[in-house]
Structure formats: structure tokens, C-alpha cells
Write an enzyme that holds these catalytic residues in place. Structure first.
Site, PDB file in Angstrom:
ATOM      1  N   CYS A  91      -0.400   1.623  -5.178  1.00 39.76           N
ATOM      2  CA  CYS A  91      -1.598   3.046  -5.928  1.00 39.76           C
ATOM      3  C   CYS A  91      -0.102   3.957  -5.702  1.00 39.76           C
ATOM      4  CB  CYS A  91      -2.012   3.018  -4.137  1.00 39.76           C
ATOM      5  SG  CYS A  91      -3.641   2.094  -4.321  1.00 39.76           S
ATOM      6  N   HIS A 150       1.085  -1.153   0.046  1.00 42.50           N
ATOM      7  CA  HIS A 150      -0.359  -0.289   0.581  1.00 42.50           C
ATOM      8  C   HIS A 150       1.575   1.272  -0.604  1.00 42.50           C
ATOM      9  CE1 HIS A 150      -3.693  -1.741   0.301  1.00 42.50           C
ATOM     10  NE2 HIS A 150      -3.892  -3.238   1.323  1.00 42.50           N
TER      11      HIS A 150
END
Length: 342
Positions: free
Chosen positions: A219, A177
Site C-alpha cells: 500500500c 504492509h
């Protein structure tokens, strides 16, 4: 015989003339010289490009940074790349695998001891032939930086060390992440693009790599490569800055997403690779599924630090073993040194 009249333990008897050991050593030296000359002749007969290829050594660093069951897909991501490089001949001794969560043994796993990346569940990515070098809380920012820079405590075992040199091509794949110019480790600490860039600079100063191929599936993945400044690094991120990366599909039995979109399609691409494949990094970046339609994001590549064109750099320069077995059909004649006494 009397005490002390025989040869001393561990030492050759010289014989009546005292020449036997010297003659044996001379013959051994002559044989080694002849063998070395033969090996050098074999190497010198290779074309320059082939000789350089034979000196290159490939290493792989695979990092899954996420804790908790709902991040199952990140384990699947990293193991999918692990299986690719293993299939293409890179041994476990040159692969560093970091897994922050033990998904195969997680109590929520309805199929204990397994990790799958597709609903058909044909391939157990964990299986019996997976060597995890860093697991659980060992997967930390500190250990990742120590791994890259080679700054380990003295008692660190060999399997936790990146034993690269100036001829090493290093593939680094990381998933987890991320936000803008950082990626989380273990859900409680983070490493920034600047931290990674400085670690690569230390590697470059210490001559710990020849080339680096950085791939991130997170991301805002491309933002992780923003601060890189060391030579000979080429980088691909699964999404641009301010874009998210998405999972590909769920599995009803397992109850979570199995794999991320970028790595899912990348694995399809990798499955077509062989050790002799001509596909280049540019070809990989332009893969037909690496579009917004399929990924809901736009992969981004950075090439300004890399001296070689992406269109001229084969994927196998990072993903495949460089070792070649060469056999000689005839015998190698070994002659004694001319100075050897008869």
C-alpha cells in the site's frame, strides 16, 4: 644415501646443473603470459558495449516483511519473482531471499511444504530448489540495512552478504504492509523511506552498485521511493501515495488470498521474458494490466535519479544473468619465453 644427502622434503631437486627448476618455472611463466595475452585479445575484440555487458554482474534482493498466516500472499509475491530471476539464469549465490514467515510449514497450511500463486495449483513456488537466506526473525530492519550497506558482524556467512561492486546491477523487490513513506517488518517495527535512501547512499559511496532497480508491492508503495537521492536508482511502486494495493484472488482450500494484484500481473509479464528479450522498463511500466481497472491502484515510476532512459533500459539488465559461455574451436599455441635458456 646418508641423512641429508638427498633433496629436502617439498623441494625440487636441481639436478647436476641446477637449471631444471628455473627452466620449469620459466616455461610456466611463458605459458601464463601467452594465455593472458590470448584472453586479453579475446576481450579487446569485443565491441565496447559487449565488453561492458560482460563485466556487469546482476544481484537480486527479495524481501517479504510480513508475519502471520493471513499474509500468505506476500510469500507468494516474493517467490514468484524468485522463480523468474532463477529461470533467467541468476544463481542463488547472487540472490538474497528474505522471508519473514515460514508459510510452507505453517500449521494452518492444508498443503504442507507448498506455496501457490494461482488456484490451479500447478506450480509449487516453494518446491525443492529454493534457498532462503534470511527467515523468520532474521528478517529485520537492522539486517536489511546491514545487507545493503555491507556492515555485517565478522562471522556472517557468505550467503547472507550482498557481495556487489561498482559494476553490479541490483534488483530490490519488497512486499508487505506499508503506510506513507514506511514499510512494516514483522508487524512490530518499520523502516522509513529516509532510512532506505540513506542505505542506498552508503552503497553508492562505497561503490557497491552500478544501478539499482527498486520494485515495491505494498500500500502507498510509491511513497517508499520519495526520499531516494542517490544516483542511478530507478523505482516502481504498485500504488501511488494514499492508495492501497489489493490481493488478486482467494483459494477456498487454502483459505487466504494467494497473491497481490500487481505481482500477479507482473508475473504474467515476467513469464514472457527470455534472456535475450528486448522489453524495457518503460514497456513494463506501461503493461496493459497495470491500470486502475485491474489493480484498483495506479503504479508509479520514478526516473529522475537514473541517467539512462527507461525506454532504453532492458528488463534483462536486472532480471537475467550476464554470463556467457564462449568456446574456442581451435587450440591456443603457447610458446616459451624468448629469454628461456635451452
Amino acid at each position: 644415501s646418508r641423512l641429508g644427502s638427498g633433496p629436502k622434503p617439498g623441494r625440487e631437486s636441481a639436478g647436476p646443473t641446477g637449471m631444471a627448476p628455473a627452466r620449469a618455472r620459466s616455461r610456466a611463466r611463458g605459458a601464463l603470459v601467452a594465455l593472458a595475452a590470448g584472453c586479453l585479445a579475446c576481450l579487446s575484440s569485443l565491441p565496447v558495449g559487449r565488453a561492458a555487458e560482460s563485466e556487469r554482474n546482476n544481484w537480486v534482493v527479495l524481501v517479504e516483511t510480513s508475519k502471520y498466516w493471513y499474509n500468505y500472499r506476500h510469500t507468494s509475491n516474493v517467490l514468484s519473482v524468485y522463480h523468474t530471476v532463477k529461470r533467467l539464469g541468476i544463481p542463488d549465490s547472487q540472490i538474497i531471499l528474505m522471508m519473514a514467515e515460514d508459510m510452507p510449514c505453517n500449521p494452518r497450511n492444508s498443503k504442507p511444504g507448498t506455496v501457490f500463486h494461482e488456484q490451479s495449483q500447478k506450480l509449487n513456488l516453494y518446491g525443492e530448489d529454493v534457498e532462503v537466506d534470511y527467515r523468520g526473525e532474521e528478517v529485520s530492519v537492522e539486517n536489511f540495512i546491514r545487507l545493503l550497506t555491507g556492515r555485517h558482524p565478522p562471522n556472517t556467512p557468505r550467503n547472507k552478504r550482498l557481495l556487489t561492486d561498482s559494476m553490479s546491477n541490483v534488483l530490490v523487490y519488497i512486499t508487505g504492509h506499508s503506510g506513507e513513506e514506511f514499510i512494516k517488518f514483522q508487524d512490530w517495527e518499520e523502516i522509513t523511506s529516509s532510512d532506505i535512501a540513506d542505505a542506498f547512499q552508503q552503497m553508492y559511496t562505497q561503490r557497491r552498485y552500478g544501478k539499482v532497480f527498486w520494485i515495491s508491492d505494498t500500500c502507498q508503495a510509491a511513497s517508499l521511493q520519495n526520499k531516494f537521492y542517490s544516483p542511478e536508482i530507478i523505482a516502481i511502486g504498485s500504488s501511488r501515495q494514499n492508495e492501497s494495493s489489493y490481493s488478486h484472488h482467494m483459494d477456498g482450500d487454502i483459505g487466504v488470498a494467494l497473491i497481490d494484484r500487481f505481482t500477479y500481473y507482473a508475473t504474467d509479464y515476467f513469464n514472457e521474458l527470455q534472456v535475450t528479450s528486448p522489453q524495457t522498463i518503460a514497456h513494463f511500466k506501461n503493461y496493459r494490466f497495470f491500470t486502475y481497472t485491474f489493480l484498483h491502484a495506479n503504479p508509479e515510476m520514478r526516473t529522475d535519479l537514473f541517467s539512462q532512459k527507461a525506454v532504453e533500459t532492458k528488463m534483462t539488465e536486472f532480471f537475467a544473468s550476464t554470463g556467457r559461455m564462449r568456446f574456442q574451436s581451435g587450440g591456443l599455441a603457447l610458446r616459451a619465453s624468448a629469454a628461456e635458456p635451452e
